[in-house]
Write an enzyme that holds these catalytic residues in place. Structure first.
Site, mmCIF file in Angstrom:
data_model
loop_
_atom_site.group_PDB
_atom_site.id
_atom_site.type_symbol
_atom_site.label_atom_id
_atom_site.label_comp_id
_atom_site.label_asym_id
_atom_site.label_seq_id
_atom_site.Cartn_x
_atom_site.Cartn_y
_atom_site.Cartn_z
ATOM 1 N N CYS A 87 3.461 20.622 -6.734
ATOM 2 C CA CYS A 87 4.721 20.235 -7.378
ATOM 3 C C CYS A 87 5.250 21.413 -8.193
ATOM 4 O O CYS A 87 4.506 22.360 -8.497
ATOM 5 C CB CYS A 87 4.426 19.036 -8.289
ATOM 6 S SG CYS A 87 5.859 18.468 -9.216
ATOM 7 N N HIS A 120 0.824 -1.228 0.000
ATOM 8 C CA HIS A 120 0.000 0.000 0.000
ATOM 9 C C HIS A 120 0.843 1.256 0.000
ATOM 10 O O HIS A 120 0.378 2.321 0.413
ATOM 11 C CB HIS A 120 -0.966 -0.018 1.198
ATOM 12 C CG HIS A 120 -1.996 -1.096 1.090
ATOM 13 N ND1 HIS A 120 -2.768 -1.505 2.140
ATOM 14 C CD2 HIS A 120 -2.363 -1.878 0.038
ATOM 15 C CE1 HIS A 120 -3.579 -2.478 1.749
ATOM 16 N NE2 HIS A 120 -3.342 -2.729 0.471
HETATM 17 N N1 APR Z 1 -1.708 -7.725 17.953
HETATM 18 C C1 APR Z 1 -2.423 -8.525 17.115
HETATM 19 N N2 APR Z 1 -3.516 -8.090 16.436
HETATM 20 C C2 APR Z 1 -3.870 -6.802 16.620
HETATM 21 C C3 APR Z 1 -3.178 -5.910 17.472
HETATM 22 C C4 APR Z 1 -2.053 -6.434 18.164
HETATM 23 N N3 APR Z 1 -1.326 -5.670 19.003
HETATM 24 N N4 APR Z 1 -3.792 -4.702 17.425
HETATM 25 C C5 APR Z 1 -4.831 -4.833 16.579
HETATM 26 N N5 APR Z 1 -4.883 -6.093 16.094
HETATM 27 C C6 APR Z 1 -5.787 -6.644 15.087
HETATM 28 C C7 APR Z 1 -7.185 -6.072 15.127
HETATM 29 O O1 APR Z 1 -7.994 -6.875 15.962
HETATM 30 C C8 APR Z 1 -7.618 -6.185 13.659
HETATM 31 O O2 APR Z 1 -8.284 -7.411 13.404
HETATM 32 O O3 APR Z 1 -5.257 -6.265 13.839
HETATM 33 C C9 APR Z 1 -6.303 -6.183 12.884
HETATM 34 C C10 APR Z 1 -6.097 -4.905 12.085
HETATM 35 O O4 APR Z 1 -7.063 -4.910 11.046
HETATM 36 P P1 APR Z 1 -7.323 -3.546 10.262
HETATM 37 O O5 APR Z 1 -7.491 -2.437 11.237
HETATM 38 O O6 APR Z 1 -8.432 -3.833 9.278
HETATM 39 O O7 APR Z 1 -5.966 -3.263 9.499
HETATM 40 P P2 APR Z 1 -5.459 -3.936 8.162
HETATM 41 O O8 APR Z 1 -5.934 -5.347 8.065
HETATM 42 O O9 APR Z 1 -4.015 -3.703 8.107
HETATM 43 O O10 APR Z 1 -6.194 -3.028 7.049
HETATM 44 C C11 APR Z 1 -5.830 -3.269 5.707
HETATM 45 O O11 APR Z 1 -7.091 -1.313 5.049
HETATM 46 O O12 APR Z 1 -7.648 0.896 5.302
HETATM 47 C C12 APR Z 1 -6.865 0.024 4.610
HETATM 48 O O13 APR Z 1 -4.879 0.610 3.594
HETATM 49 C C13 APR Z 1 -5.429 0.351 4.839
HETATM 50 O O14 APR Z 1 -3.569 -1.174 4.900
HETATM 51 C C14 APR Z 1 -4.861 -0.935 5.421
HETATM 52 C C15 APR Z 1 -5.848 -1.978 4.946
#
Ligand code: APR
Length: 241
Positions: A146, A118
């Protein structure tokens, strides 16, 4: 065998391990994730904020949102989990990391083979001439411009944008060649990033998911570990010879 011990054994036995991280990998560094109870998307609609359309329609709010994220990033450091993954790469225990995160914490922890699906908040880019700037450029002006008069956007993939082809190709190769695919801290709700864990599984890899909450792909996992990324990685590290 208890889950942590099993993961340590699989990690040592596997000749090709890939780690896949999401925002949950960085919450212990103080950066909010997106979809858990106090995540960024619980307060704001991503399409209102993190899209090219948002940048054109309400630039002030758009740029303020990314300046806030850059500010938070300036206060964050890689935690023990990031450092353990970097050590495992050095020791040849993992081939590389595919990350959805744009915070650059894997690089700062010393990981080298990191695929940023990303993009990265470390850079900014002109949407007209593609010139790349350091992200500080976003802090200099209210609406960063820019030299070619094009608008400058953060170096992250916004909703509605295509993912970088080279990152997709690297992630595809790593996933296909993996024998052990470890997902850490991702809800696995966002495509096409969430395709890679399934691809690895289809190609015969064991799928491990380390997360605080259930994910979209738990049904496909060979091993589920509910816990905090940094703490789980530390427990596994203690058992890895
Ligand atoms: N340890 C393990 N799991 C964790 C922790 C932790 N300390 N903190 C949070 N989580 C879990 C949450 O429970 C959640 O299920 O990590 C997960 C994060 O999920 P999202 O918030 O959806 O993040 P992500 O999966 O990276 O999102 C993907 O969405 O908005 C877009 O571009 C953005 O890269 C991002 C993409």
């Amino acid at each position: 065998m208890e889950n942590i011990a099993l993961l340590a054994k699989w990690l040592q036995d596997s000749q090709s391990t890939v780690v896949f991280t999401g925002a949950g990998m960085s919450t212990e560094a103080g950066l909010p994730d997106f979809r858990s109870k106090d995540g960024l998307w619980k307060k704001k609609d991503p399409r209102q904020l993190a899209s090219i359309d948002a940048m054109k329609r309400n630039p002030e709010e758009f740029y303020d949102f990314y300046r806030m994220r850059l500010h938070n990033l300036g206060l964050a450091d890689p935690h023990k989990g990031h450092k353990i993954l970097a050590q495992w790469e050095q020791r040849g225990l993992i081939k590389g990391i595919i990350t959805q995160n744009v915070d650059g914490l894997h690089h700062r922890a010393g990981s080298n083979n990191v695929v940023e699906l990303h993009g990265t908040l470390r850079e900014a880019v002109c949407i007209k001439c593609q010139k790349v700037y350091p992200s500080d450029k976003l802090l200099e002006e209210k609406i960063p411009q820019c030299d070619c008069q094009g608008k400058i956007k953060p170096g992250v993939i916004l909703f509605g944008e295509r993912l970088p082809v080279d990152a997709l190709e690297k992630a595809d190769t790593l996933s296909r060649e993996s024998k052990l695919f470890i997902v850490i801290g991702s809800s696995l709700e966002v495509s096409p990033a969430n395709y890679f864990p399934s691809l690895a599984r289809q190609m015969g890899a064991k799928l491990v998911i380390i997360n605080l909450e259930p994910t979209m792909l738990d049904y496909e996992a060979d091993l589920l570990i509910k816990g905090k990324a940094g703490e789980v990685l530390e427990q596994v590290e203690k058992l890895v010879k």
